[in-house]
Design a protein around this motif. Structure first.
Motif, mmCIF file in Angstrom:
data_model
loop_
_atom_site.group_PDB
_atom_site.id
_atom_site.type_symbol
_atom_site.label_atom_id
_atom_site.label_comp_id
_atom_site.label_asym_id
_atom_site.label_seq_id
_atom_site.Cartn_x
_atom_site.Cartn_y
_atom_site.Cartn_z
ATOM 1 N N SER A 188 44.593 -6.849 65.092
ATOM 2 C CA SER A 188 44.319 -7.788 64.043
ATOM 3 C C SER A 188 45.643 -7.531 62.949
ATOM 4 C CB SER A 188 43.247 -7.579 63.137
ATOM 5 O OG SER A 188 42.054 -8.025 63.815
ATOM 6 N N ALA A 189 46.114 -6.412 63.019
ATOM 7 C CA ALA A 189 47.139 -5.869 62.011
ATOM 8 C C ALA A 189 48.296 -6.484 62.783
ATOM 9 C CB ALA A 189 47.166 -4.336 61.879
ATOM 10 N N MET A 190 48.557 -6.319 64.103
ATOM 11 C CA MET A 190 49.882 -6.935 64.561
ATOM 12 C C MET A 190 49.829 -8.691 64.354
ATOM 13 S SD MET A 190 50.577 -5.249 68.310
ATOM 14 C CE MET A 190 49.166 -5.700 69.014
ATOM 15 N N ASN A 191 48.860 -9.161 64.563
ATOM 16 C CA ASN A 191 48.588 -10.553 64.229
ATOM 17 C C ASN A 191 49.089 -11.071 62.809
ATOM 18 O OD1 ASN A 191 48.055 -11.349 66.758
ATOM 19 N ND2 ASN A 191 45.711 -11.151 66.424
ATOM 20 N N VAL A 192 48.724 -10.165 61.779
ATOM 21 C CA VAL A 192 49.116 -10.469 60.460
ATOM 22 C C VAL A 192 50.741 -10.215 60.395
ATOM 23 C CG1 VAL A 192 48.945 -9.435 58.106
ATOM 24 C CG2 VAL A 192 46.511 -9.896 59.668
ATOM 25 N N LEU A 193 51.324 -9.138 60.842
ATOM 26 C CA LEU A 193 52.589 -8.973 60.593
ATOM 27 C C LEU A 193 53.389 -9.751 61.509
ATOM 28 C CD1 LEU A 193 52.300 -4.977 61.019
ATOM 29 C CD2 LEU A 193 53.184 -6.365 59.098
ATOM 30 N N ARG A 194 52.822 -10.354 62.685
ATOM 31 C CA ARG A 194 53.681 -11.332 63.394
ATOM 32 C C ARG A 194 53.792 -12.550 62.603
ATOM 33 N NH1 ARG A 194 50.734 -10.215 69.370
ATOM 34 N NH2 ARG A 194 52.239 -8.882 70.218
ATOM 35 N N ARG A 195 53.022 -12.847 61.846
ATOM 36 C CA ARG A 195 53.250 -14.095 61.058
ATOM 37 C C ARG A 195 54.242 -13.792 59.982
ATOM 38 N NH1 ARG A 195 47.387 -14.043 60.950
ATOM 39 N NH2 ARG A 195 47.354 -13.414 58.766
#
Length: 496
Positions: A206-213
């Motif tokens: 979930s954290a990676m998905n936020v940062l990838r945006r």
């Protein structure tokens, strides 16, 4: 390849094959069997990508043990099947992967292979059925971004099926919670994100998905994928699931340590392992207890037999200055006394506990009915005031359950309140309210505020009542342990 991977029945197809095998018993064994095979298939597909990008790339897996050389069923007619396949896996493949040569210079994307195979097993005894499972897995091409994205839904189904997770106080965290928590800790590029009991790595994904945006360059994306997340998991099956999960997410170097964060490491206390993080996201095991040798790693006033308490203390030690954290804790911590009070004192006096979200019953159905909460805090200054917000179930829904789970819509009111905070009441009781640190301290450091009304009639099932009694018993046990520890301390002082 079936359209959209045949998402509706993929897992059922594999499970139906495994149920015919006398060596596999229960969901946990089926999932472990499926996951190690899935890991090798996904890893093999990733290696083909790495070889295409770098002609000098050399696999750590000897050629005869790479998936495409023994499991490409339906492609070659001379592949192993039956007893020959089972004997190959038990007597050649597993021993080879468990003894791969590793040095300090070995890249993590290679050493992870040996690590994940140290404590997993091949439960299947029928080589023909192993062949059928491999044949089903070969329908997936993990080099195809569309198929990989679609398979994420299948992987979610696999994790949901891990029913035995609740036996040790470890519950699959609903994705609506991991996403909400990751989206509300102000993640920014460059943050080091940790989960010290990461389970299947849901928070890290979930954290990676936020940062990838937020990523704008290839350098940003490389940093997120290779230098941002850090996890620790002590149990073999969740560790295998976590590594597989991250590889499916395209993480080349899944930075997950296989150990107990609470234990000594190289003769150091957990506090001296200074893996400090900018952000920590966790749902630590709760309802479980830790042995005395683990408890002794912690200061006397913060010592507890309750696993979740110790992880909260560890989180506070591992958070950088100006760092942010979100953690799920059971109700017992909020109203608990003894050393639980000391832990809350430390949290309020050394950290900024800015928000407590009360979660409704059944959010972790079917694993447990124990009520839980999310604490949001940062290491900026001592707490001055704390918002409490209670998430209520929708109208007509008494509690969430396996057949009626919480959804993103269930947190819609919380999302709106988060950006426009104001006191709220419902049925004459506080639903959202701001308390000062002085008010909380005057209330004995109890965080049991804006809670749920007590029902006039106990409508819990016998299983739910038993869960709640067990939680209460463990709370009483922890308080008794704290009292006995204090008595021993006094006696020791009198004896000197």
């Amino acid at each position: 390849m079936a359209t959209n991977l045949g998402l509706g029945n993929f897992v059922k197809r594999v499970q139906n094959i495994m149920r015919q095998d006398a060596g596999v018993s229960g969901d946990a064994q089926r999932i472990e069997q499926l996951t190690w095979m899935l890991f090798l298939k996904a890893y093999d597909d990733r290696e083909q990508e790495w070889e295409a990008l770098d002609p000098t790339y050399q696999s750590i897996i000897p050629e005869q043990f790479r998936w495409h050389n023994w499991a490409l069923t339906g492609v070659t007619e001379d592949g192993r099947i039956g007893d020959e396949l089972r004997n190959f896996i038990d007597n050649e493949l597993f021993p080879a992967l468990q003894s791969l040569p590793i040095t300090p210079e070995t890249p993590r994307r290679k050493s992870v292979v040996r690590d994940v195979f140290q404590e997993v097993h091949n439960y299947m005894k029928d080589g023909s059925l192993i062949f059928e499972v491999a044949k089903t897995l070969n329908e997936i091409d993990f080099t195809d971004p569309v198929q990989t994205k679609n398979f994420g839904n299948v992987y979610e189904a696999i994790l949901h099926d891990l029913q035995s997770a609740g036996n040790a106080g470890e519950y699959y965290t609903p994705r609506i919670l991991t996403n909400f928590m990751a989206e509300h800790v102000d993640l920014t590029l460059g943050d080091r994100v940790a989960d010290l009991a990461c389970g299947t790595a849901g928070f890290l994904v979930s954290a990676m998905n936020v940062l990838r945006r937020q990523a704008k360059t290839n350098e940003d994306r490389d940093q997120i994928d290779n230098r941002t997340i850090y996890g620790v998991e002590k149990k073999p099956l969740p560790y295998l699931l976590a590594c597989t999960n991250l590889i499916l997410e395209g993480i080349v170097n899944p930075n997950i340590d296989h150990r107990n964060s609470l234990a000594n490491d190289l003769d150091n206390s957990p506090f001296e392992q200074k893996e400090l993080a900018d952000v920590i996201l966790m749902n630590p095991p709760y309802g479980g207890t830790e042995k005395t040798s683990i408890q002794n790693n912690f200061p006397a006033d913060l010592k507890s037999s309750e696993t979740a308490d110790l992880f909260l203390v560890l989180m506070m030690e591992r958070l950088k200055t100006n760092g942010r954290a979100a953690v799920i804790v059971p109700d017992g911590l909020l109203f608990g006394t003894g050393n639980k009070t000391e832990i809350k004192k430390k949290l309020l006096r050394e950290f900024n506990l800015h928000t407590v979200v009360r979660l409704p019953e059944g959010i972790f159905a079917p694993y447990t009915s124990i009520r839980t909460n999310v604490l949001f805090f940062d290491r900026t200054h001592p707490t001055e005031q704390t918002w409490f917000y209670r998430v209520d179930t929708p109208e007509g829904v008494e509690r969430f359950s396996k057949t009626r789970p919480a959804t993103k819509e269930s947190l819609k009111g919380l999302e709106a309140w988060w950006v426009d905070r104001k006191p709220l009441t419902k049925d004459g009781a506080d639903k959202a309210r701001l308390y000062t640190a002085k008010e909380i301290e005057a209330n004995g450091f109890s965080l049991d505020l804006c809670g749920y009304a007590k029902p006039e009639e106990d409508t819990r099932t016998p299983e739910e009542i038993l869960d709640d009694y067990c939680e209460e018993w463990k709370k009483c046990q922890a308080e008794a342990d704290a009292a006995f520890a204090e008595i021993r301390k006094v006696l020791a002082q009198e004896g000197n």
